[in-house]
Design an enzyme around this catalytic site. Structure first.
Site, PDB file in Angstrom:
ATOM      1  N   ASP A   1      34.959  28.094  46.120  1.00 34.85           N
ATOM      2  CA  ASP A   1      33.635  27.655  46.590  1.00 34.85           C
ATOM      3  C   ASP A   1      33.766  26.318  47.338  1.00 34.85           C
ATOM      4  O   ASP A   1      34.838  25.707  47.369  1.00 34.85           O
ATOM      5  CB  ASP A   1      32.644  27.553  45.408  1.00 34.85           C
ATOM      6  CG  ASP A   1      32.991  26.440  44.417  1.00 34.85           C
ATOM      7  OD1 ASP A   1      33.154  25.284  44.843  1.00 34.85           O
ATOM      8  OD2 ASP A   1      33.092  26.737  43.202  1.00 34.85           O
TER       9      ASP A   1
ATOM     10  N   HIS B   1      43.616  28.034  46.046  1.00 33.13           N
ATOM     11  CA  HIS B   1      43.416  29.489  46.115  1.00 33.13           C
ATOM     12  C   HIS B   1      42.567  29.914  47.312  1.00 33.13           C
ATOM     13  O   HIS B   1      42.023  31.015  47.310  1.00 33.13           O
ATOM     14  CB  HIS B   1      42.815  29.993  44.794  1.00 33.13           C
ATOM     15  CG  HIS B   1      43.766  29.859  43.646  1.00 33.13           C
ATOM     16  ND1 HIS B   1      43.378  29.861  42.328  1.00 33.13           N
ATOM     17  CD2 HIS B   1      45.123  29.705  43.625  1.00 33.13           C
ATOM     18  CE1 HIS B   1      44.443  29.723  41.547  1.00 33.13           C
ATOM     19  NE2 HIS B   1      45.511  29.612  42.309  1.00 33.13           N
TER      20      HIS B   1
ATOM     21  N   GLY C   1      37.643  21.874  33.609  1.00 37.19           N
ATOM     22  CA  GLY C   1      37.144  23.254  33.641  1.00 37.19           C
ATOM     23  C   GLY C   1      38.131  24.306  34.108  1.00 37.19           C
ATOM     24  O   GLY C   1      37.788  25.142  34.931  1.00 37.19           O
TER      25      GLY C   1
HETATM   26  P1  OAD Z   1      38.933  30.439  33.946  1.00 39.20           P
HETATM   27  O1  OAD Z   1      37.766  31.350  33.914  1.00 39.20           O
HETATM   28  O2  OAD Z   1      40.258  31.005  33.586  1.00 39.20           O
HETATM   29  O3  OAD Z   1      38.680  29.208  32.985  1.00 39.20           O
HETATM   30  C1  OAD Z   1      37.460  28.531  33.039  1.00 39.20           C
HETATM   31  C2  OAD Z   1      37.552  27.309  32.155  1.00 39.20           C
HETATM   32  O4  OAD Z   1      36.351  26.565  32.322  1.00 39.20           O
HETATM   33  C3  OAD Z   1      37.701  27.601  30.658  1.00 39.20           C
HETATM   34  O5  OAD Z   1      38.714  26.775  30.098  1.00 39.20           O
HETATM   35  C4  OAD Z   1      36.322  27.251  30.087  1.00 39.20           C
HETATM   36  O6  OAD Z   1      36.392  26.723  28.766  1.00 39.20           O
HETATM   37  C5  OAD Z   1      35.888  26.167  31.044  1.00 39.20           C
HETATM   38  N1  OAD Z   1      34.442  25.989  31.162  1.00 39.20           N
HETATM   39  C6  OAD Z   1      33.456  26.903  31.074  1.00 39.20           C
HETATM   40  N2  OAD Z   1      32.258  26.326  31.277  1.00 39.20           N
HETATM   41  C7  OAD Z   1      32.505  25.006  31.505  1.00 39.20           C
HETATM   42  C8  OAD Z   1      31.687  23.879  31.792  1.00 39.20           C
HETATM   43  N3  OAD Z   1      30.360  23.964  31.886  1.00 39.20           N
HETATM   44  N4  OAD Z   1      32.290  22.679  31.956  1.00 39.20           N
HETATM   45  C9  OAD Z   1      33.636  22.556  31.862  1.00 39.20           C
HETATM   46  N5  OAD Z   1      34.447  23.577  31.594  1.00 39.20           N
HETATM   47  C10 OAD Z   1      33.893  24.789  31.416  1.00 39.20           C
HETATM   48  O7  OAD Z   1      38.960  29.774  35.399  1.00 39.20           O
HETATM   49  P2  OAD Z   1      40.177  29.037  36.123  1.00 39.20           P
HETATM   50  O8  OAD Z   1      41.047  28.328  35.160  1.00 39.20           O
HETATM   51  O9  OAD Z   1      39.589  28.257  37.239  1.00 39.20           O
HETATM   52  O10 OAD Z   1      42.274  32.683  40.904  1.00 39.20           O
HETATM   53  O11 OAD Z   1      40.942  30.275  36.721  1.00 39.20           O
HETATM   54  C11 OAD Z   1      42.067  30.063  37.504  1.00 39.20           C
HETATM   55  C12 OAD Z   1      42.180  31.123  38.548  1.00 39.20           C
HETATM   56  O12 OAD Z   1      42.060  32.411  37.951  1.00 39.20           O
HETATM   57  C13 OAD Z   1      41.059  31.127  39.565  1.00 39.20           C
HETATM   58  O13 OAD Z   1      41.259  30.186  40.605  1.00 39.20           O
HETATM   59  C14 OAD Z   1      41.087  32.516  40.093  1.00 39.20           C
HETATM   60  C15 OAD Z   1      41.193  33.237  38.768  1.00 39.20           C
HETATM   61  O14 OAD Z   1      41.693  34.505  38.805  1.00 39.20           O
HETATM   62  C16 OAD Z   1      42.368  33.687  41.780  1.00 39.20           C
HETATM   63  O15 OAD Z   1      41.465  34.485  41.968  1.00 39.20           O
HETATM   64  C17 OAD Z   1      43.670  33.714  42.498  1.00 39.20           C
END
Ligand code: OAD
Length: 241
Positions: free
Chosen positions: A100, A115, A181
């Site tokens: 985003d 990404h 996050g």
């Molecule tokens: P995830 O969905 O794996 O993890 C989201 C994280 O955000 C978790 O650790 C939650 O605890 C946390 N979280 C949720 N709500 C929150 C809030 N309000 N404030 C802070 N933290 C919060 O997402 P990513 O780690 O970003 O890649 O995923 C990594 C990659 O996997 C993405 O870039 C995407 C995905 O598949 C591709 O598509 C290549």
């Protein structure tokens, strides 16, 4: 003769912020792996791999059109804006896994998208040939100048992450790392936290962050980004890190 003291560059300190889907959750963009996450409702292998594109590129385009539509309807939240405030006193680089544009819309200056970026399309024959997407749709039949179908400029599973080297370049400059996050489950992006210098202070803001081990100089803030980030930024602006 008046002696003018040399100017001290208070901007000398560099902060790297590494963000994931959690920072945009409170804006209304679903994360991937939480209980209501995108990967609970969609199969990665059907929408986010080169094989999925080969098999059914129309389905992949439609998946990203829906993501783009959702993102266009959202606004940056308090966490995105707090990171902009940090630039008043520090040189800040945001390395984000998010596709985003909420960091840019909030006003962050230096944003590295590991990404890719959902509002860009790229040629399927020349990865450096990119186009801006104006509305929310990228449709079958939209072609690059070589007459080939355009794809979203995002990194799919199984593909290289070309911005990793730029991410390491700025990580090596950093005096402090703030991680917000991310579940740290996707590599190579997750190496960022493990490859930061053990000597620099590190913070993780994430309600689920307790699972992270063996990182030196780490403080975990188990809060949502919209609350924990403004608090940490205010603290750092007043007291340093
Ligand atoms: P995830 O969905 O794996 O993890 C989201 C994280 O955000 C978790 O650790 C939650 O605890 C946390 N979280 C949720 N709500 C929150 C809030 N309000 N404030 C802070 N933290 C919060 O997402 P990513 O780690 O970003 O890649 O995923 C990594 C990659 O996997 C993405 O870039 C995407 C995905 O598949 C591709 O598509 C290549």
């Amino acid at each position: 003769m008046e002696i003018v003291p040399p100017k001290i560059n208070i901007m000398a300190n560099t902060i790297v912020v590494f963000t994931g889907a959690g920072i945009s959750a409170e804006s209304g963009i679903p994360t991937f792996r939480d209980s209501d996450g995108l990967w609970c409702n969609y199969d990665i292998n059907e929408v986010a791999t080169p094989e999925a594109w080969e098999r059914d590129y129309k389905k992949v385009l439609e998946f990203y059109n829906q993501r783009r539509k959702n993102i266009m309807e959202t606004e940056p939240n308090a966490a995105h804006y707090a990171l902009v405030k940090l630039e008043e006193k520090y040189r800040v680089f945001v390395i984000t896994q998010n596709i985003d544009d909420l960091h840019e819309r909030a006003g962050s200056t230096n944003v590295i998208h590991l990404h890719g970026e959902i509002f860009k399309a790229r040629s399927t024959v020349d990865p450096n040939l990119k186009y801006d997407i104006k509305g929310y749709e990228l449709n079958p039949g939209e072609l690059c100048k070589y007459g080939k179908q355009l794809r979203p400029d995002v990194v799919w599973f199984g593909e290289e992450v070309p911005m990793m080297s730029e991410a390491y370049r700025v990580l090596n400059l950093s005096d402090c790392l703030i991680v917000i996050g991310t579940s740290l489950q996707v590599y190579p992006a997750a190496y960022i936290i493990y490859n930061a210098s053990p000597n620099i202070p590190k913070f993780i803001i994430d309600p689920q962050a307790s699972q992270v081990n063996n990182i030196k100089n780490l403080k975990i803030i188990c809060k949502k980004a919209g609350e924990g980030t403004p608090e940490l930024v205010d603290y750092i602006l007043k007291n340093g890190f």
